[in-house]
Design an enzyme around this catalytic site. Structure first.
Site, short mmCIF file in Angstrom:
data_model
loop_
_atom_site.label_atom_id
_atom_site.label_comp_id
_atom_site.label_asym_id
_atom_site.label_seq_id
_atom_site.Cartn_x
_atom_site.Cartn_y
_atom_site.Cartn_z
N ARG A 109 -3.04 -9.65 4.86
CA ARG A 109 -1.63 -9.93 5.23
C ARG A 109 -1.06 -11.02 4.33
O ARG A 109 0.10 -10.95 3.90
CB ARG A 109 -1.55 -10.32 6.71
CG ARG A 109 -1.71 -9.14 7.66
CD ARG A 109 -1.46 -9.54 9.10
NE ARG A 109 -2.56 -10.28 9.68
CZ ARG A 109 -3.56 -9.72 10.37
NH1 ARG A 109 -3.60 -8.42 10.55
NH2 ARG A 109 -4.53 -10.46 10.88
N ASP A 150 5.07 2.39 15.13
CA ASP A 150 3.84 2.50 15.90
C ASP A 150 4.11 3.47 17.07
O ASP A 150 5.25 3.61 17.51
CB ASP A 150 3.39 1.14 16.44
CG ASP A 150 1.90 1.11 16.77
OD1 ASP A 150 1.12 0.61 15.93
OD2 ASP A 150 1.52 1.61 17.84
N SER A 151 3.05 4.09 17.56
CA SER A 151 3.20 5.02 18.68
C SER A 151 3.08 4.33 20.03
O SER A 151 3.13 4.98 21.08
CB SER A 151 2.17 6.15 18.59
OG SER A 151 0.86 5.62 18.59
N ASP A 200 -1.82 1.23 7.48
CA ASP A 200 -3.02 0.64 8.10
C ASP A 200 -3.37 1.46 9.34
O ASP A 200 -3.25 0.99 10.48
CB ASP A 200 -2.75 -0.82 8.47
CG ASP A 200 -4.00 -1.54 8.98
OD1 ASP A 200 -5.11 -1.04 8.71
OD2 ASP A 200 -3.85 -2.58 9.63
N CYS A 240 -10.19 2.15 7.68
CA CYS A 240 -11.21 1.39 8.41
C CYS A 240 -12.29 2.33 8.94
O CYS A 240 -13.05 1.97 9.83
CB CYS A 240 -10.57 0.60 9.56
SG CYS A 240 -9.83 1.64 10.84
#
Length: 308
Positions: A109, A150-151, A200, A240
């Site tokens: 970040r 975002d969900s 991400d 990830c």
């Protein structure tokens, strides 16, 4: 991160410190047996006021262990505000992802803020934004507008609060409760462009058996993001997934660029923060990998060979 499981010689144990609270995961039967001793040791050695257990990962079922969470030592509010580089972020050790937050992306970040500042990025798109860490970093780097996707409506509210907490509440921002893939498609169709984009996503491939399906998902979002990126813009893209290695991830992103008709330079490779080490004895611990791509130009179209 105080304890990083196998990398610190304690398989199944994760300990993250957020201010005066240690958030702990016992993910294996071996460390489960020593829960109380470990909790006492954490208080004694670190001086934290409280220890919260987040042993609610499904991986415990593989060891015949039930999920459990709650205060092990001390108590009080589960909401914590931490300082990360030049900004502060709120989290909840009881309800946040993992132990409450993604500490592994801390230095990435910061790197994103530096790239936004260096390139003078104005419009930023943060996909899978969760609590808005990369959104805050973008504003800290000087961005004039950030779209966070975002969900999870709850995650978006936390992202909005974190942006405001750092004095950026009056900046131009959008918070979209939506599917990232569909948002990328709609945004591209609308002709929008961004100077910086973050991808991400969650873990698409927990094991190598899921790698093929995950590769398609990674390729699709990277293809769309590269097409959305303005020339000279920067893409921070991550995986990830333990089942997708760094070499495979590079190939996936390269394929996405070819399909998008885009060329980009890999200007930096990213990994988890140094308190999430990978050891030579446990290379499987290298789960987080990232690429920083600088869009250089549209790729030259393929030219058919002349007829014989």
């Amino acid at each position: 991160r105080l304890v990083h499981a196998e990398a610190d010689g304690l398989p199944g144990l994760i300990v993250d410190r957020y201010g005066d609270v240690a958030s702990v995961q016992f993910l294996a039967a071996g460390v489960e047996r020593w829960r109380d001793a470990i909790a006492d040791a954490l208080v004694r050695v670190t001086g934290v006021a409280a220890v919260y257990e987040r042993s609610d990962s499904g991986v415990r079922s593989l060891e015949g262990l039930a999920a459990r969470s709650g205060w092990l030592r001390g108590g009080g509010t589960t909401e914590v505000v931490i300082r990360e580089h030049d900004w502060t972020l709120a989290l909840d050790v009881a309800h946040g992802h993992k132990t409450g937050f993604y500490l592994d992306q801390r230095d990435n970040r910061h790197a994103f803020a530096q790239w936004v500042r260096r390139l003078g990025c104005e419009r930023v798109l943060n996909c899978y934004c969760y609590s808005g860490g990369f959104s805050v970093a973008a504003f800290a780097g000087g961005a004039s507008h950030v779209t966070s996707v975002d969900s999870s409506a709850a995650a978006l509210e936390l992202a909005r609060a974190n942006v405001a907490r750092n004095g950026f509440g009056e900046r131009s921002a959008a918070y979209l409760d939506a599917d990232v893939n569909q948002t990328l498609r709609h945004t591209l169709k609308a002709g929008e462009r961004f100077d910086a984009i973050v991808l991400d996503p969650p873990k698409f491939a927990p094991t190598a058996a899921h790698a093929e399906r995950a590769a398609r998902a990674y390729k699709d979002i990277n293809r769309l993001a590269l097409a959305l990126l303005a020339p000279g813009g920067v893409l921070f893209t991550f995986s990830c997934s333990g089942g997708v290695g760094a070499e495979l991830f590079h190939k996936i992103v390269a394929g996405a660029g070819i399909d998008a008709g885009v060329n980009a330079a890999i200007v930096q490779r990213l990994e988890a923060a140094c308190d999430h080490p990978t050891t030579i004895e446990f290379p499987e611990g290298e789960y987080l990998k990232g690429l920083v791509l600088l869009k250089t130009a549209s790729a030259a179209p393929a030219v058919a060979p002349p007829a014989a």
